[in-house]
Design an enzyme around this catalytic site. Structure first.
Site, PDB file in Angstrom:
ATOM      1  NE  ARG A   1      87.723  47.708  25.272  1.00 24.41           N
ATOM      2  CZ  ARG A   1      88.470  48.735  24.856  1.00 24.41           C
ATOM      3  NH1 ARG A   1      88.505  49.084  23.581  1.00 24.41           N
ATOM      4  NH2 ARG A   1      89.194  49.433  25.707  1.00 24.41           N
TER       5      ARG A   1
ATOM      6  CD  GLU B   1      91.813  43.473  21.179  1.00 23.21           C
ATOM      7  OE1 GLU B   1      92.736  44.117  21.699  1.00 23.21           O
ATOM      8  OE2 GLU B   1      90.761  44.000  20.778  1.00 23.21           O
TER       9      GLU B   1
ATOM     10  CG  HIS C   1      92.841  47.483  20.491  1.00 24.30           C
ATOM     11  ND1 HIS C   1      92.319  46.783  21.540  1.00 24.30           N
ATOM     12  CD2 HIS C   1      92.438  48.769  20.705  1.00 24.30           C
ATOM     13  CE1 HIS C   1      91.651  47.584  22.350  1.00 24.30           C
ATOM     14  NE2 HIS C   1      91.714  48.811  21.866  1.00 24.30           N
TER      15      HIS C   1
HETATM   16  N1  NAD Z   1      89.781  51.119  19.535  1.00 27.36           N
HETATM   17  C1  NAD Z   1      90.353  51.801  20.488  1.00 27.36           C
HETATM   18  O1  NAD Z   1      91.560  51.802  20.641  1.00 27.36           O
HETATM   19  C2  NAD Z   1      89.508  52.620  21.400  1.00 27.36           C
HETATM   20  C3  NAD Z   1      89.987  53.855  21.859  1.00 27.36           C
HETATM   21  C4  NAD Z   1      89.196  54.597  22.718  1.00 27.36           C
HETATM   22  C5  NAD Z   1      87.972  54.108  23.130  1.00 27.36           C
HETATM   23  N2  NAD Z   1      87.540  52.901  22.684  1.00 27.36           N
HETATM   24  C6  NAD Z   1      86.242  52.369  23.098  1.00 27.36           C
HETATM   25  O2  NAD Z   1      85.209  53.187  22.541  1.00 27.36           O
HETATM   26  C7  NAD Z   1      84.046  53.080  23.338  1.00 27.36           C
HETATM   27  C8  NAD Z   1      83.359  54.416  23.476  1.00 27.36           C
HETATM   28  O3  NAD Z   1      84.197  55.360  24.112  1.00 27.36           O
HETATM   29  P1  NAD Z   1      83.683  56.842  24.468  1.00 27.36           P
HETATM   30  O4  NAD Z   1      84.852  57.552  25.026  1.00 27.36           O
HETATM   31  O5  NAD Z   1      82.925  57.433  23.354  1.00 27.36           O
HETATM   32  O6  NAD Z   1      82.686  56.482  25.649  1.00 27.36           O
HETATM   33  P2  NAD Z   1      81.472  57.366  26.178  1.00 27.36           P
HETATM   34  O7  NAD Z   1      81.187  56.855  27.551  1.00 27.36           O
HETATM   35  O8  NAD Z   1      81.730  58.806  26.008  1.00 27.36           O
HETATM   36  O9  NAD Z   1      80.274  56.956  25.225  1.00 27.36           O
HETATM   37  C9  NAD Z   1      79.674  55.703  25.240  1.00 27.36           C
HETATM   38  C10 NAD Z   1      78.224  55.893  24.833  1.00 27.36           C
HETATM   39  O10 NAD Z   1      77.622  54.611  24.718  1.00 27.36           O
HETATM   40  C11 NAD Z   1      76.310  54.701  25.210  1.00 27.36           C
HETATM   41  N3  NAD Z   1      75.842  53.377  25.555  1.00 27.36           N
HETATM   42  C12 NAD Z   1      76.127  52.648  26.665  1.00 27.36           C
HETATM   43  N4  NAD Z   1      75.492  51.461  26.603  1.00 27.36           N
HETATM   44  C13 NAD Z   1      74.810  51.450  25.428  1.00 27.36           C
HETATM   45  C14 NAD Z   1      73.960  50.504  24.799  1.00 27.36           C
HETATM   46  N5  NAD Z   1      73.683  49.327  25.377  1.00 27.36           N
HETATM   47  N6  NAD Z   1      73.429  50.816  23.602  1.00 27.36           N
HETATM   48  C15 NAD Z   1      73.702  52.007  23.008  1.00 27.36           C
HETATM   49  N7  NAD Z   1      74.469  52.957  23.564  1.00 27.36           N
HETATM   50  C16 NAD Z   1      75.023  52.672  24.755  1.00 27.36           C
HETATM   51  C17 NAD Z   1      76.405  55.644  26.366  1.00 27.36           C
HETATM   52  O11 NAD Z   1      75.165  56.241  26.674  1.00 27.36           O
HETATM   53  C18 NAD Z   1      77.411  56.679  25.861  1.00 27.36           C
HETATM   54  O12 NAD Z   1      76.756  57.771  25.260  1.00 27.36           O
HETATM   55  C19 NAD Z   1      84.528  52.430  24.635  1.00 27.36           C
HETATM   56  O13 NAD Z   1      84.189  51.068  24.603  1.00 27.36           O
HETATM   57  C20 NAD Z   1      86.016  52.502  24.571  1.00 27.36           C
HETATM   58  O14 NAD Z   1      86.654  51.497  25.275  1.00 27.36           O
HETATM   59  C21 NAD Z   1      88.285  52.146  21.809  1.00 27.36           C
HETATM   60  O1  2HG Z   2      95.547  50.880  25.072  1.00 23.55           O
HETATM   61  C1  2HG Z   2      95.234  51.058  23.904  1.00 23.55           C
HETATM   62  O2  2HG Z   2      96.009  51.289  23.003  1.00 23.55           O
HETATM   63  C2  2HG Z   2      93.752  50.983  23.534  1.00 23.55           C
HETATM   64  C3  2HG Z   2      92.933  51.899  24.331  1.00 23.55           C
HETATM   65  C4  2HG Z   2      91.492  51.897  23.972  1.00 23.55           C
HETATM   66  O3  2HG Z   2      91.008  50.660  23.642  1.00 23.55           O
HETATM   67  C5  2HG Z   2      90.671  52.526  25.054  1.00 23.55           C
HETATM   68  O4  2HG Z   2      89.671  51.946  25.483  1.00 23.55           O
HETATM   69  O5  2HG Z   2      91.034  53.622  25.467  1.00 23.55           O
END
Ligand code: NAD
Ligand code: 2HG
Length: 527
Positions: A230, A259, A279
């Site tokens: 994020r 964004e 993104h």
């Molecule tokens: N770029 C994209 O398009 C995209 C796509 C999917 C997910 N994401 C983002 O990726 C991130 C992770 O997703 P996920 O499905 O693995 O989530 P998840 O909940 O499975 O994992 C997140 C991890 O972060 C840990 N965590 C929380 N706070 C923390 C801190 N302060 N320090 C260290 N660790 C901490 C949690 O314990 C957990 O293990 C989310 O922010 C999500 O929005 C981005």
């Molecule tokens: O909507 C998207 O394409 C991004 C989703 C991604 O950031 C997520 O947190 O799942």
């Protein structure tokens, strides 16, 4: 037919599911003001990361029952505002895990091998083999910040590529990290020792600018950082400065504090040591189908009155427990409503005891259901499973959940004790067969009555003639009794009488009933 607004591009598979139960309007690229203007017409809103669902939009959504985020992060939704308004917020926790992990891996490799610049160079007619000498990831140390779903998938792939793994995640155990081939360490050590650092944590007040100038200064000058989690987790100005000044070797960034990324963002001027994507982490055909189906199914279910499987602001019920728990949620709601009326409406303490088999089940949804019932007299349809706990907390109601698996009068039963303006009262109930709800005790007097719309409860002395006198009183007010039952512990001691009535009790009759000799108390209840 309910109406669903889809305000970001969503795969057709999701639209098809929603169209089975609702009118679906796809209207993307709306401004905040446009959304505020049209949202009052909609029962559900489906978004990706493009729509900021602010408090103003939520406040305007008077029909809104659910906001579905086709993705993981719900940081673009004001979840507290939705909760307060009783709107369920759902996401798709796993639909794009692989896509996001693969994008982060792609960013690590393209940054290491200068693929974006090399591609641009060849396309511009050049052949610059010496300009793009890269580095290998093999035997390098990867520091994973956040070892959840995406972080774990990255870990498995990185291990297979021969990388050494460190992880920082205060919420997972060293054993779990070890299973994934990672050494769990503090953030500072991870920053110092890693050649690559990849972030996979949610954006929260705690993680905002977690990676700031000071933390970046711990990195080796040869180290690189990847953020596909994020925007805002890394301080962008500090990152740009660290790369430009050679304090770190590079970065690969998919997500930004604002964004779309502003035209004058310092990240745009860093040069070739930064790879930027708009993104794209979740942007694979597979992930878009997964998240669209996952979230559309939940919106469909909620519009049909069924629970959502991945709600972020109501107690989750595991899908395989839903059917079993449903009659108990109904029971809890009914008993909560009943005990609040017996206790005088303004309750300040509620004890919910799960008994028998129910004690081995998930308790939280049952407690929330009891609170919903408890508050329903005061808040009517404004209270629901989403906001019941908050409303109770704000009213200063102390809620205690207890369990007693040894009570086996029924397979599973529920006992509520509430203290309110009319003192302390208790009710117990059970589910008979598949779904028949029974009140099985009132103030610890055993009864066996089905709850009905209009009821009268009395506490009286068990003595001849008293039932007849109550019957005549009700008759004189033209109130028809549908059923009547007395519960007592000893003959001619205290007893409770429970009457189901065909009609609501007219004003004033309660005062007359209380005057009947032997009646200690009387309560009208509407369920
Ligand atoms: N770029 C994209 O398009 C995209 C796509 C999917 C997910 N994401 C983002 O990726 C991130 C992770 O997703 P996920 O499905 O693995 O989530 P998840 O909940 O499975 O994992 C997140 C991890 O972060 C840990 N965590 C929380 N706070 C923390 C801190 N302060 N320090 C260290 N660790 C901490 C949690 O314990 C957990 O293990 C989310 O922010 C999500 O929005 C981005
Ligand atoms: O909507 C998207 O394409 C991004 C989703 C991604 O950031 C997520 O947190 O799942």
């Amino acid at each position: 037919m309910p109406k669903v607004l889809v305000s970001d591009p969503i795969d057709q598979a999701g639209i098809d599911i929603l169209s089975q139960v609702a009118q679906v309007d796809v209207n993307t690229g709306l401004s905040a003001a446009e959304l505020v203007a049209i949202i009052p017409d909609y029962d559900a809103l489906m978004i990706r990361s493009g729509t900021q669902v602010t408090k103003e939009i939520i406040e305007a959504g008077n029909l809104l029952k659910i906001i579905g985020r086709a993705g993981v992060g719900v940081d673009n939704v004001d979840v507290p505002a939705a909760t307060r308004k009783g709107i369920v917020v759902v996401n798709s926790p796993e639909g794009n895990t692989i896509a996001a992990a693969e994008h982060a891996i792609a960013m690590m490799l393209s940054m290491s091998r200068h693929i974006p610049e090399a591609n641009a160079s060849v396309k511009s007619g050049k052949w610059e083999r010496n300009r793009f000498i890269g580095v290998e990831v093999y035997k390098k140390t990867l520091g994973i910040v956040g070892l959840g779903k995406i972080g774990s998938h990255f870990a498995a792939a990185a291990k297979a590529m021969g990388m050494k793994l460190l992880a920082y995640d205060p919420f997972i155990s060293a054993e779990r990290a070890e299973q994934l081939g990672c050494r769990l360490v503090e953030l500072e050590l991870l920053m110092r020792e890693s050649d690559y650092i990849t972030l996979h944590i949610p954006k929260t007040p705690e993680t905002l600018h977690l990676i700031n100038a000071e933390v970046l200064s711990k990195m080796k000058p040869t180290a690189r950082i990847i953020n596909c989690a994020r925007g805002g987790i890394i301080d962008e100005a500090a990152l740009a400065e660290a790369i430009k000044s050679g304090k770190i070797a590079g970065a690969a960034i998919d997500v930004y504090e604002h964004e779309p990324l502003e035209a004058d963002s310092p990240l745009r001027t860093v040069g070739q040591n930064i790879v930027l994507t708009p993104h794209l982490g979740a942007s694979t055909a597979e992930a878009q189908v997964n998240v669209a189906i996952d979230v559309a199914e939940q919106i469909r279910d909620v519009l049909l009155g069924l629970p959502a499987r991945s709600a972020v602001n109501i107690p989750g019920i595991f899908p395989d427990s839903i059917e079993k728990l449903k009659p108990y949620l109904q029971l809890a709601e009914t008993l909560g409503n009943l005990v609040s009326q017996l206790a005088g409406g303004r309750v300040d303490y509620l004890n919910v005891q799960l008994q028998g088999e129910l004690a081995t089940n998930q308790g939280q949804p049952v407690v929330v259901a009891a609170l919903k019932g408890l508050l329903s007299q005061a808040l009517r349809e404004r209270v629901n499973y989403v906001n019941a706990s908050i409303e109770a907390k704000e009213r200063g109601i102390r809620v205690v959940e207890t369990r007693d698996a040894s009570i086996r009068d029924y397979t599973g039963s529920l006992h509520l004790r509430a203290k309110g303006t009319l003192g302390e009262h208790t009710v117990t109930g059970a589910v008979l067969g598949e779904s028949e709800i029974r009140i099985t005790s009132v103030d610890d007097f055993p009864v066996n009555v089905a709850p009905t719309h209009h009821m009268l409860f009395t506490l009286h002395r068990d003595m001849p003639g008293i039932i007849g006198r109550i019957g005549s009183q009700l008759g004189s007010f033209n109130v028809n009794i549908a059923s009547m039952q007395v519960g007592r512990k000893i003959v001619r001691g205290d007893a409770v009488m429970v009457l189901s009535l065909d009609d609501p009790l007219p004003e004033g009759i309660l005062a007359e009933i209380i005057k009947v000799p032997g009646i200690r108390d009387a309560y009208t209840v509407n369920l």
